[in-house]
Design an enzyme around this catalytic site. Structure first.
Site, PDB file in Angstrom:
ATOM      1  N   GLU A   9       8.853  -2.145  13.924  1.00  0.00           N
ATOM      2  CA  GLU A   9       8.756  -1.877  15.366  1.00  0.00           C
ATOM      3  C   GLU A   9       7.553  -2.617  15.981  1.00  0.00           C
ATOM      4  O   GLU A   9       7.620  -3.098  17.111  1.00  0.00           O
ATOM      5  CB  GLU A   9       8.662  -0.367  15.603  1.00  0.00           C
ATOM      6  N   GLU A  28      13.857   5.078   8.429  1.00  0.00           N
ATOM      7  CA  GLU A  28      13.478   6.420   8.869  1.00  0.00           C
ATOM      8  C   GLU A  28      14.500   7.511   8.579  1.00  0.00           C
ATOM      9  O   GLU A  28      14.131   8.627   8.203  1.00  0.00           O
ATOM     10  CB  GLU A  28      13.174   6.427  10.380  1.00  0.00           C
ATOM     11  N   GLY A  62       7.755   1.671  11.327  1.00  0.00           N
ATOM     12  CA  GLY A  62       6.803   1.344  12.393  1.00  0.00           C
ATOM     13  C   GLY A  62       6.290  -0.084  12.313  1.00  0.00           C
ATOM     14  O   GLY A  62       5.866  -0.658  13.320  1.00  0.00           O
TER      15      GLY A  62
HETATM   16  N1  DAK Z   1       2.929   5.689   4.586  1.00  0.00           N
HETATM   17  C1  DAK Z   1       1.942   6.117   3.752  1.00  0.00           C
HETATM   18  N2  DAK Z   1       1.675   5.544   2.589  1.00  0.00           N
HETATM   19  C2  DAK Z   1       2.442   4.514   2.203  1.00  0.00           C
HETATM   20  C3  DAK Z   1       3.490   4.019   3.018  1.00  0.00           C
HETATM   21  C4  DAK Z   1       3.728   4.660   4.263  1.00  0.00           C
HETATM   22  N3  DAK Z   1       4.663   4.236   5.103  1.00  0.00           N
HETATM   23  N4  DAK Z   1       4.076   2.979   2.363  1.00  0.00           N
HETATM   24  C5  DAK Z   1       3.407   2.826   1.208  1.00  0.00           C
HETATM   25  N5  DAK Z   1       2.423   3.742   1.114  1.00  0.00           N
HETATM   26  C6  DAK Z   1       1.480   3.916   0.021  1.00  0.00           C
HETATM   27  C7  DAK Z   1       2.156   4.513  -1.197  1.00  0.00           C
HETATM   28  O1  DAK Z   1       2.235   5.931  -1.072  1.00  0.00           O
HETATM   29  C8  DAK Z   1       1.211   4.096  -2.303  1.00  0.00           C
HETATM   30  O2  DAK Z   1       0.084   4.952  -2.262  1.00  0.00           O
HETATM   31  P1  DAK Z   1      -0.592   5.457  -3.665  1.00  0.00           P
HETATM   32  O3  DAK Z   1       0.494   6.132  -4.398  1.00  0.00           O
HETATM   33  O4  DAK Z   1      -1.069   4.203  -4.327  1.00  0.00           O
HETATM   34  O5  DAK Z   1      -1.697   6.364  -3.201  1.00  0.00           O
HETATM   35  C9  DAK Z   1       0.734   2.700  -1.844  1.00  0.00           C
HETATM   36  O6  DAK Z   1       1.020   2.647  -0.442  1.00  0.00           O
HETATM   37  C10 DAK Z   1       1.498   1.579  -2.521  1.00  0.00           C
HETATM   38  O7  DAK Z   1       2.883   1.851  -2.366  1.00  0.00           O
HETATM   39  P2  DAK Z   1       3.901   1.891  -3.601  1.00  0.00           P
HETATM   40  O8  DAK Z   1       3.191   2.264  -4.858  1.00  0.00           O
HETATM   41  O9  DAK Z   1       5.066   2.722  -3.177  1.00  0.00           O
HETATM   42  O10 DAK Z   1       4.301   0.351  -3.702  1.00  0.00           O
HETATM   43  P3  DAK Z   1       5.689  -0.250  -4.162  1.00  0.00           P
HETATM   44  O11 DAK Z   1       5.498  -1.723  -4.260  1.00  0.00           O
HETATM   45  O12 DAK Z   1       6.226   0.464  -5.379  1.00  0.00           O
HETATM   46  O13 DAK Z   1       6.700   0.068  -2.949  1.00  0.00           O
HETATM   47  C11 DAK Z   1       7.389   0.178  -0.629  1.00  0.00           C
HETATM   48  C12 DAK Z   1       6.471  -0.504  -1.693  1.00  0.00           C
HETATM   49  C13 DAK Z   1       6.985  -0.365   0.736  1.00  0.00           C
HETATM   50  C14 DAK Z   1       8.841  -0.185  -0.917  1.00  0.00           C
HETATM   51  C15 DAK Z   1       7.203   1.718  -0.725  1.00  0.00           C
HETATM   52  O14 DAK Z   1       5.793   2.016  -0.645  1.00  0.00           O
HETATM   53  C16 DAK Z   1       7.877   2.447   0.369  1.00  0.00           C
HETATM   54  O15 DAK Z   1       9.094   2.688   0.359  1.00  0.00           O
HETATM   55  N6  DAK Z   1       7.092   2.899   1.379  1.00  0.00           N
HETATM   56  C17 DAK Z   1       7.601   3.672   2.471  1.00  0.00           C
HETATM   57  C18 DAK Z   1       8.304   2.727   3.424  1.00  0.00           C
HETATM   58  C19 DAK Z   1       8.904   3.479   4.563  1.00  0.00           C
HETATM   59  O16 DAK Z   1       9.756   4.353   4.416  1.00  0.00           O
HETATM   60  N7  DAK Z   1       8.427   3.152   5.756  1.00  0.00           N
HETATM   61  C20 DAK Z   1       8.871   3.749   6.956  1.00  0.00           C
HETATM   62  C21 DAK Z   1       7.915   4.832   7.272  1.00  0.00           C
HETATM   63  S1  DAK Z   1       8.581   5.884   8.516  1.00  0.00           S
HETATM   64  C22 DAK Z   1       8.289   9.034  14.889  1.00  0.00           C
HETATM   65  C23 DAK Z   1       7.159   8.324  14.850  1.00  0.00           C
HETATM   66  C24 DAK Z   1       7.091   7.219  14.039  1.00  0.00           C
HETATM   67  C25 DAK Z   1       8.135   6.880  13.257  1.00  0.00           C
HETATM   68  C26 DAK Z   1       9.262   7.632  13.305  1.00  0.00           C
HETATM   69  C27 DAK Z   1       9.364   8.690  14.121  1.00  0.00           C
HETATM   70  N8  DAK Z   1       8.334  10.191  15.718  1.00  0.00           N
HETATM   71  C28 DAK Z   1       7.241  11.025  15.674  1.00  0.00           C
HETATM   72  C29 DAK Z   1       9.621  10.574  16.229  1.00  0.00           C
HETATM   73  C30 DAK Z   1       8.017   5.810  12.325  1.00  0.00           C
HETATM   74  C31 DAK Z   1       8.369   6.076  11.068  1.00  0.00           C
HETATM   75  C32 DAK Z   1       8.123   5.181   9.972  1.00  0.00           C
HETATM   76  O17 DAK Z   1       7.624   4.087  10.089  1.00  0.00           O
END
Ligand code: DAK
Length: 258
Positions: A112, A132, A109
């Protein structure tokens, strides 16, 4: 409206909107999406250029909030997606230019959100991706549509199908960002660009943005006709008279947006 997750600074027609949810790397929950929507919908008319960035050094926006999304059902998933898509569409169709200053993780997001802006510049620490499918979902805030428009179907499909995270230099190479700077330079460069844009005629900018946006969705004949009409509309403005007079008189124009 008081915002819990947005920090707003505005001066001399340039406004900076910072997404600020430091505990989750500025991940977008539904409250943030509503705040963005409200802010953009009620933007003061004196603002000529908007800059969007993330609070802190680590992230622009690390995606939609996975913790909030984890337990959504189909209807709630649809509504969440709609909330973000509408807020981002409002940014894309704002009358003024919008610059994304991408300062760190720019994922899902977040990517996006950046793509809904007119221009993206990034720090060399920025990382981009649409991860995603690795979470069992598709991009939900119009990422499939905008990424393919920006970088072409080949790179868009590679990024979305593999979920890979690319660095700023790669984002620059494929056209996802326009320029890459040292992190400490990023906001100055964003301000510099905003300042340059701010000095131009507001209505001409608005019509040019409309034409560029709309022409993607129109056939060539329609797009050319639209540009002709908007060109004509410029000649009904004071700014056109002022801009051309200033050129001929060898002075700086004073645009008033009329
Ligand atoms: N959501 C919630 N919390 C998140 C987050 C996220 N996207 N990204 C990071 N955090 C949180 C982590 O859980 C952690 O929280 P605590 O454990 O400290 O409580 C804190 O932020 C710090 O993150 P990390 O400890 O993981 O930090 P690192 O440096 O080790 O890693 C990272 C950073 C950005 C590589 C990692 O946090 C990561 O992979 N985060 C997730 C990234 C990701 O997958 N983003 C895409 C999200 S999905 C839809 C609607 C919307 C969407 C899709 C469909 N429909 C309904 C159809 C959109 C989807 C997305 O955006």
């Amino acid at each position: 409206m008081e915002y819990s997750f947005l920090k707003i600074e505005s001066k001399d027609g340039i406004c900076i909107m910072k997404v600020s949810a430091p505990k989750s790397l500025n991940a977008l929950n539904s409250t943030i999406l509503k705040e963005i929507d409200d802010f953009v919908s009620n933007l003061d008319k004196s603002v000529r250029v908007l800059i969007i960035t993330g609070d802190g050094e680590k992230a622009f926006v690390a995606g939609a909030d996975i913790a909030e999304m984890a337990n959504l059902n189909e209807q709630q998933g649809y509504e969440f997606s709609k909330l973000g898509a509408l807020a981002f569409r409002r940014i894309e169709t704002l009358e003024i230019p919008v610059i994304a200053a991408v300062n760190g993780f720019c994922l899902g997001g977040g990517c996006e959100l950046a793509m809904a802006c007119d221009i993206r510049i990034a720090s060399n620490k920025a990382k981009f991706g649409q991860p995603e499918v690795g979470l069992g979902i598709t991009p939900g805030f119009s990422g499939t549509y905008r990424l393919a428009k920006l970088v072409g179907q080949g790179y868009a499909k590679e990024m979305i199908f593999t979920g890979k995270v690319i660095k700023a230099d790669e984002a620059l190479r494929i056209g996802l960002v326009n320029a890459v700077y040292e992190p400490e330079e990023l906001m100055d460069k964003a301000m510099e660009m905003a300042q340059t844009i701010k000095e131009k005629a507001p209505l001409a900018l608005q019509y040019a943005k409309e034409c560029i946006n709309e022409s993607y969705d129109l056939y060539a004949d329609g797009a050319i006709e639209m540009e002709n009409k908007d060109f004509g509309r410029c000649f009904a403005t004071e700014d056109q008279k002022e801009g051309m007079a200033a050129f001929l008189e060898k002075r700086k124009p004073n645009f008033v947006g009329k």
